[in-house]
Design an enzyme around this catalytic site. Structure first.
Site, short mmCIF file in Angstrom:
data_model
loop_
_atom_site.label_atom_id
_atom_site.label_comp_id
_atom_site.label_asym_id
_atom_site.label_seq_id
_atom_site.Cartn_x
_atom_site.Cartn_y
_atom_site.Cartn_z
N ALA A 223 0.80 -0.97 -0.09
CA ALA A 223 0.38 0.97 -0.52
C ALA A 223 0.44 1.53 -0.19
O ALA A 223 2.02 1.31 0.71
CB ALA A 223 -1.06 0.13 1.13
N LYS B 73 2.64 2.58 -6.44
CA LYS B 73 2.02 2.16 -8.07
C LYS B 73 1.17 2.51 -9.36
O LYS B 73 1.60 2.33 -10.39
CB LYS B 73 1.58 0.57 -7.78
CG LYS B 73 1.89 -0.61 -6.67
CD LYS B 73 0.80 -1.36 -6.07
CE LYS B 73 0.01 -1.12 -5.42
NZ LYS B 73 0.00 -0.39 -4.01
N THR C 272 -11.17 0.53 -10.06
CA THR C 272 -12.69 -0.17 -9.30
C THR C 272 -13.34 -0.10 -8.32
O THR C 272 -13.76 -0.70 -7.77
CB THR C 272 -11.31 -2.21 -9.07
OG1 THR C 272 -10.68 -1.76 -8.04
CG2 THR C 272 -11.50 -2.80 -10.90
N HIS D 254 -6.39 9.86 -6.11
CA HIS D 254 -6.25 9.73 -7.14
C HIS D 254 -6.31 9.91 -8.58
O HIS D 254 -5.76 10.41 -9.39
CB HIS D 254 -6.56 7.76 -7.36
CG HIS D 254 -5.24 7.05 -6.80
ND1 HIS D 254 -4.60 6.49 -7.09
CD2 HIS D 254 -5.63 6.61 -5.66
CE1 HIS D 254 -4.14 5.76 -6.53
NE2 HIS D 254 -4.71 5.88 -5.76
N GLU E 14 -15.72 3.01 -15.34
CA GLU E 14 -15.87 2.60 -13.57
C GLU E 14 -16.11 1.13 -13.50
O GLU E 14 -18.06 0.93 -14.01
CB GLU E 14 -17.28 3.77 -12.78
CG GLU E 14 -16.84 4.32 -12.79
CD GLU E 14 -15.69 5.77 -11.69
OE1 GLU E 14 -15.77 4.86 -11.19
OE2 GLU E 14 -15.89 5.99 -11.56
#
EC number: 2.7.1.156
Length: 174
Positions: A10, A14, A34, A49, A61
């Site tokens: 986490a 990435k 997702t 994000h 989505e």
């Protein structure tokens, strides 16, 4: 290089790696999200994000039916799927069993390997810690590990992301 698989802990960077690579692809970008904003904290994470991505990118989505969602993307895009970790959690919440989840992971991997454009798949690596005490947590860890291994098998490049840096992973020998 059709499919790049990015895994790591986490907040390891990435998604940022995927965004930078998609920006450099020289193609229109489709971001396949997702995550679902089930609470205020998740809504804030999603907003962060979204702020990281250029506003002209398309967003799809796909919290549940990921393989169907990506199948509708036309050729020649750079596609970011972010992330398998939330997708697996969503499938478990819906009641999908492990066999169904792995079937869907294979469908995603086959699509990504054949897609005429760059695909970057982001996921978390959750199997490096202690064995969780709760059966649901153990099931999630095991299921995500199997999904990650399944999708990574289709990848031309698999990388572990740590502190915003990447380490290329060799494929398993059959």
């Amino acid at each position: 290089m059709p499919l790049t698989f990015l895994t790591g802990g986490a907040r390891s960077g990435k998604s940022s790696v995927a965004v930078r690579r998609a920006e450099r692809a020289g193609a229109p970008v489709v971001f396949v999200a997702t995550g679902q904003a089930g609470d205020a904290e998740m809504a804030e994470r999603i907003a962060l994000h979204q702020a990281e991505r250029p506003p002209h990118w398309s967003t799809v989505e796909a919290p549940l039916d990921l393989a169907d969602a990506v199948a509708g993307i036309g050729p020649g895009h750079a596609v970011i799927v972010d992330c398998l970790s939330l997708w697996v959690s969503n499938l478990m919440g819906r009641g999908d069993d492990q066999a169904s989840t792995l079937d869907q992971a294979h469908a995603l991997g086959r699509w990504a390997a054949a897609y005429p454009g760059q695909v970057l798949v982001v996921t978390n690596e959750v199997g490096s810690g202690i064995v969780p005490m709760h059966p649901v947590s153990r099931d999630y860890r095991d299921r995500l590990g199997r999904v990650n291994a399944t999708v990574a098998r289709y990848a031309d490049l698999a990388q572990l992301v740590v502190a915003g840096r990447t380490l290329t992973l060799d494929p398993l020998e059959d």
